[in-house]
Structures are given as C-alpha cells and as structure tokens.
Design a protein around this motif. Structure first.
Motif, PDB file in Angstrom:
ATOM      1  N   LEU A  46       0.820  -1.207   0.000  1.00 34.95           N
ATOM      2  CA  LEU A  46       0.000   0.000   0.000  1.00 34.95           C
ATOM      3  C   LEU A  46       0.856   1.259   0.000  1.00 34.95           C
ATOM      4  O   LEU A  46       0.387   2.339  -0.376  1.00 34.95           O
ATOM      5  CB  LEU A  46      -0.928   0.001   1.215  1.00 34.95           C
ATOM      6  N   ASP A  47       2.129   1.107   0.397  1.00 36.40           N
ATOM      7  CA  ASP A  47       3.048   2.251   0.390  1.00 36.40           C
ATOM      8  C   ASP A  47       3.642   2.483  -0.998  1.00 36.40           C
ATOM      9  O   ASP A  47       4.323   3.490  -1.214  1.00 36.40           O
ATOM     10  CB  ASP A  47       4.188   2.025   1.396  1.00 36.40           C
ATOM     11  N   TYR A  48       3.418   1.526  -1.928  1.00 37.70           N
ATOM     12  CA  TYR A  48       3.980   1.631  -3.282  1.00 37.70           C
ATOM     13  C   TYR A  48       2.890   1.435  -4.334  1.00 37.70           C
ATOM     14  O   TYR A  48       3.019   0.591  -5.234  1.00 37.70           O
ATOM     15  CB  TYR A  48       5.069   0.571  -3.485  1.00 37.70           C
ATOM     16  N   PRO A  49       1.790   2.185  -4.247  1.00 32.22           N
ATOM     17  CA  PRO A  49       0.653   1.922  -5.151  1.00 32.22           C
ATOM     18  C   PRO A  49       0.959   2.147  -6.622  1.00 32.22           C
ATOM     19  O   PRO A  49       0.331   1.539  -7.485  1.00 32.22           O
ATOM     20  CB  PRO A  49      -0.412   2.911  -4.652  1.00 32.22           C
ATOM     21  N   TYR A  50       1.923   2.999  -6.940  1.00 34.34           N
ATOM     22  CA  TYR A  50       2.194   3.305  -8.341  1.00 34.34           C
ATOM     23  C   TYR A  50       3.178   2.334  -8.983  1.00 34.34           C
ATOM     24  O   TYR A  50       3.419   2.410 -10.175  1.00 34.34           O
ATOM     25  CB  TYR A  50       2.724   4.739  -8.476  1.00 34.34           C
ATOM     26  N   GLY A  51       3.733   1.438  -8.218  1.00 36.91           N
ATOM     27  CA  GLY A  51       4.676   0.486  -8.799  1.00 36.91           C
ATOM     28  C   GLY A  51       4.324  -0.958  -8.554  1.00 36.91           C
ATOM     29  O   GLY A  51       5.078  -1.868  -8.928  1.00 36.91           O
ATOM     30  N   ILE A  52       3.150  -1.184  -7.959  1.00 36.38           N
ATOM     31  CA  ILE A  52       2.807  -2.551  -7.583  1.00 36.38           C
ATOM     32  C   ILE A  52       2.612  -3.460  -8.789  1.00 36.38           C
ATOM     33  O   ILE A  52       2.931  -4.657  -8.746  1.00 36.38           O
ATOM     34  CB  ILE A  52       1.549  -2.572  -6.685  1.00 36.38           C
ATOM     35  N   ASP A  53       2.099  -2.930  -9.903  1.00 38.76           N
ATOM     36  CA  ASP A  53       1.892  -3.789 -11.071  1.00 38.76           C
ATOM     37  C   ASP A  53       3.227  -4.278 -11.639  1.00 38.76           C
ATOM     38  O   ASP A  53       3.340  -5.430 -12.074  1.00 38.76           O
ATOM     39  CB  ASP A  53       1.063  -3.090 -12.149  1.00 38.76           C
ATOM     40  N   ASP A  54       4.254  -3.412 -11.615  1.00 38.29           N
ATOM     41  CA  ASP A  54       5.578  -3.846 -12.084  1.00 38.29           C
ATOM     42  C   ASP A  54       6.153  -4.925 -11.170  1.00 38.29           C
ATOM     43  O   ASP A  54       6.817  -5.856 -11.637  1.00 38.29           O
ATOM     44  CB  ASP A  54       6.539  -2.665 -12.144  1.00 38.29           C
ATOM     45  N   ARG A  55       5.897  -4.790  -9.878  1.00 38.90           N
ATOM     46  CA  ARG A  55       6.402  -5.795  -8.924  1.00 38.90           C
ATOM     47  C   ARG A  55       5.693  -7.132  -9.107  1.00 38.90           C
ATOM     48  O   ARG A  55       6.311  -8.194  -9.034  1.00 38.90           O
ATOM     49  CB  ARG A  55       6.223  -5.284  -7.493  1.00 38.90           C
ATOM     50  N   VAL A 160       1.300  -7.210 -16.065  1.00 39.69           N
ATOM     51  CA  VAL A 160       0.170  -6.761 -15.251  1.00 39.69           C
ATOM     52  C   VAL A 160       0.174  -5.237 -15.213  1.00 39.69           C
ATOM     53  O   VAL A 160       1.213  -4.617 -14.979  1.00 39.69           O
ATOM     54  CB  VAL A 160       0.264  -7.302 -13.813  1.00 39.69           C
ATOM     55  N   LYS A 161      -0.983  -4.621 -15.457  1.00 34.53           N
ATOM     56  CA  LYS A 161      -1.145  -3.175 -15.362  1.00 34.53           C
ATOM     57  C   LYS A 161      -2.350  -2.888 -14.470  1.00 34.53           C
ATOM     58  O   LYS A 161      -3.446  -3.409 -14.713  1.00 34.53           O
ATOM     59  CB  LYS A 161      -1.352  -2.547 -16.743  1.00 34.53           C
ATOM     60  N   LEU A 162      -2.135  -2.066 -13.441  1.00 32.49           N
ATOM     61  CA  LEU A 162      -3.187  -1.783 -12.476  1.00 32.49           C
ATOM     62  C   LEU A 162      -3.382  -0.282 -12.289  1.00 32.49           C
ATOM     63  O   LEU A 162      -2.429   0.495 -12.395  1.00 32.49           O
ATOM     64  CB  LEU A 162      -2.833  -2.394 -11.121  1.00 32.49           C
ATOM     65  N   HIS A 163      -4.615   0.087 -11.985  1.00 32.21           N
ATOM     66  CA  HIS A 163      -4.892   1.462 -11.593  1.00 32.21           C
ATOM     67  C   HIS A 163      -4.326   1.657 -10.188  1.00 32.21           C
ATOM     68  O   HIS A 163      -4.462   0.768  -9.324  1.00 32.21           O
ATOM     69  CB  HIS A 163      -6.394   1.718 -11.603  1.00 32.21           C
ATOM     70  N   PRO A 164      -3.666   2.772  -9.906  1.00 36.53           N
ATOM     71  CA  PRO A 164      -3.043   2.992  -8.602  1.00 36.53           C
ATOM     72  C   PRO A 164      -3.987   2.821  -7.408  1.00 36.53           C
ATOM     73  O   PRO A 164      -3.548   2.489  -6.306  1.00 36.53           O
ATOM     74  CB  PRO A 164      -2.536   4.441  -8.692  1.00 36.53           C
ATOM     75  N   SER A 165      -5.278   3.029  -7.623  1.00 36.54           N
ATOM     76  CA  SER A 165      -6.232   2.926  -6.510  1.00 36.54           C
ATOM     77  C   SER A 165      -6.715   1.499  -6.264  1.00 36.54           C
ATOM     78  O   SER A 165      -7.481   1.253  -5.319  1.00 36.54           O
ATOM     79  CB  SER A 165      -7.443   3.828  -6.777  1.00 36.54           C
ATOM     80  N   SER A 166      -6.300   0.555  -7.110  1.00 44.72           N
ATOM     81  CA  SER A 166      -6.820  -0.814  -7.029  1.00 44.72           C
ATOM     82  C   SER A 166      -6.563  -1.464  -5.677  1.00 44.72           C
ATOM     83  O   SER A 166      -7.445  -2.114  -5.100  1.00 44.72           O
ATOM     84  CB  SER A 166      -6.195  -1.675  -8.131  1.00 44.72           C
ATOM     85  N   LEU A 167      -5.352  -1.300  -5.157  1.00 46.62           N
ATOM     86  CA  LEU A 167      -4.997  -1.946  -3.891  1.00 46.62           C
ATOM     87  C   LEU A 167      -5.925  -1.524  -2.763  1.00 46.62           C
ATOM     88  O   LEU A 167      -6.410  -2.355  -1.993  1.00 46.62           O
ATOM     89  CB  LEU A 167      -3.550  -1.628  -3.535  1.00 46.62           C
ATOM     90  N   LYS A 168      -6.145  -0.229  -2.642  1.00 44.85           N
ATOM     91  CA  LYS A 168      -6.983   0.261  -1.548  1.00 44.85           C
ATOM     92  C   LYS A 168      -8.441  -0.124  -1.733  1.00 44.85           C
ATOM     93  O   LYS A 168      -9.176  -0.334  -0.765  1.00 44.85           O
ATOM     94  CB  LYS A 168      -6.847   1.776  -1.429  1.00 44.85           C
TER      95      LYS A 168
END
Length: 217
Positions: A46-55, A160-168
């Motif tokens: 949740l601290d890295y919402p803009y890079g989670i899809d790359d991870r 994988v490509k995700l919207h930054p708000s997906s995690l929350k």
C-alpha cells in the motif's frame, strides 16, 4: 502414459518454486511446469501503489521462468537426448536458416527440387507462426476497471497493469487472487488460439501436400 511419466508429472506439478520482486513485496509461487499457483502481496504494498503492477509482473515472470527451468533440467536429467532435440528444435524454428538455402542448385530432378522447396516453405511458415506467438497477446480484465493482465500466445511473458487505486479498493489478498485467476483464463485462451493455428496449418498442409509430393518423374 507410463508409470514413470505419471510420477514425473506429479513431481513437477507439486514442486513449488517461489520468486519475488527486488524488495519481495510481491512473492509468486509456481510449480515445475511453470504454472502460477499462488501470489502473495504484502500489506506494505500500500506504500507503493504506483509500482505494484511492475512488482507483480516481475514476481510472476521470475517464478514461472524458474519453474520451467527446473522442469527442463529435470527432463534432461532423465532423458539426456532431450537436450539435443531441444537444440534442434531451436534451429528448426529459425526462419532465416531456410531463407539462406539455394535449392535451385540442387542436382536432382525438378520434382525433387520442388519437394525440397515446398518443405522449405512449410518450415518457414512454421517458424513465422512460432515467432508470431511471441509477439501476440491475450488480455483479461482484472475486476471492474482495476486493470488487466496479459500473456503472449507463446505463454512466456506476462504483464500486469493496475490502476493505482486498485490496492486500496479491493485489498491485497483479493487482488492477488484475481490476478492468479485471470492469468489462468488468459493462458487457456492463448492455448486455444495456438491449437487453432496449428489445426489451420495442418489443414492447409493436407491440401497442399498431394500436389507437392507427387513422386512421379
């Protein structure tokens, strides 16, 4: 399937290999067949919402590649001849090999030269088809507008490509489950397309072969 083949298949299916991204925020687990079985996303993602899809992409590709490499080495250990066959297979699907041959200078009957040329065309077509599998993709949506996952038809690359708000919005556990499920769906579609392509090619070859392989004269 022989008893040894069944045991080998079970071993590869149950062999678990885990790999993560560079910080191990995401850890993917695959089996010895390279099938993704599980995905774990740490809460700190949740601290890295803009890079989670790359991870997620990195973890999945690393785990699947490691699983397939284990399966490959396992097969070659039991069947050493597979290494030679795989090497030959890599050459067969290199289209440039067949383009470099000069069949016109082959010293035999015209019919033989025609057969060789036709075989070359078939092998080139197979090579081009194999190459096209690497660059064509199947995409599946994740949730309702959360993003997407795609795999190439060769099933060797996942993105994988995700919207930054997906995690929350859906949480790490639910997101992980959806990624695994949609990847499985994408792979099933990729297999269906590959099979259809091979069937179409086989049908074309059956129609062409009688004229090309007329051994008279």
């Amino acid at each position: 399937m022989g008893e040894w083949s069944k045991k080998s298949s079970r071993l590869l299916e149950t062999k678990l290999i885990s790999r993560g991204d560079d910080k191990e925020i995401v850890v993917a687990t695959a089996n010895g067949l390279g099938e993704l079985l599980k995905l774990v996303i740490a809460e700190r993602a949740l601290d890295y919402p803009y890079g989670i899809d790359d991870r997620i992409t990195m973890a999945i590709n690393r785990a699947r590649a490691a699983g397939r490499e284990f399966g490959k080495r396992f097969d070659e250990l039991k069947y050493p001849a597979l290494r030679t066959l795989r090497s030959l297979g890599d050459s067969i699907f290199d289209a440039s090999i067949y383009e470099s041959y000069d069949y016109v200078d082959y010293s035999d009957s015209q019919n033989t030269r025609n057969i060789i040329a036709e075989c070359s065309e078939v092998l080139q077509s197979m090579a081009r088809a194999a190459e096209s599998f690497d660059g064509k993709f199947v995409r599946r949506e994740i949730g309702s507008g959360f993003g997407y996952i795609e795999t190439n038809l060769a099933d060797t690359r996942v993105t994988v490509k995700l919207h930054p708000s997906s995690l929350k919005k859906i949480g790490v556990d639910r997101l992980a489950d959806q990624v695994v499920r949609e990847l499985s769906n994408a792979q099933s579609e990729a297999r269906r397309i590959r099979l259809q392509s091979l069937q179409d090619f086989a049908l074309w070859w059956r129609r062409q072969a009688p004229a090309s392989f007329d051994m008279k004269g």
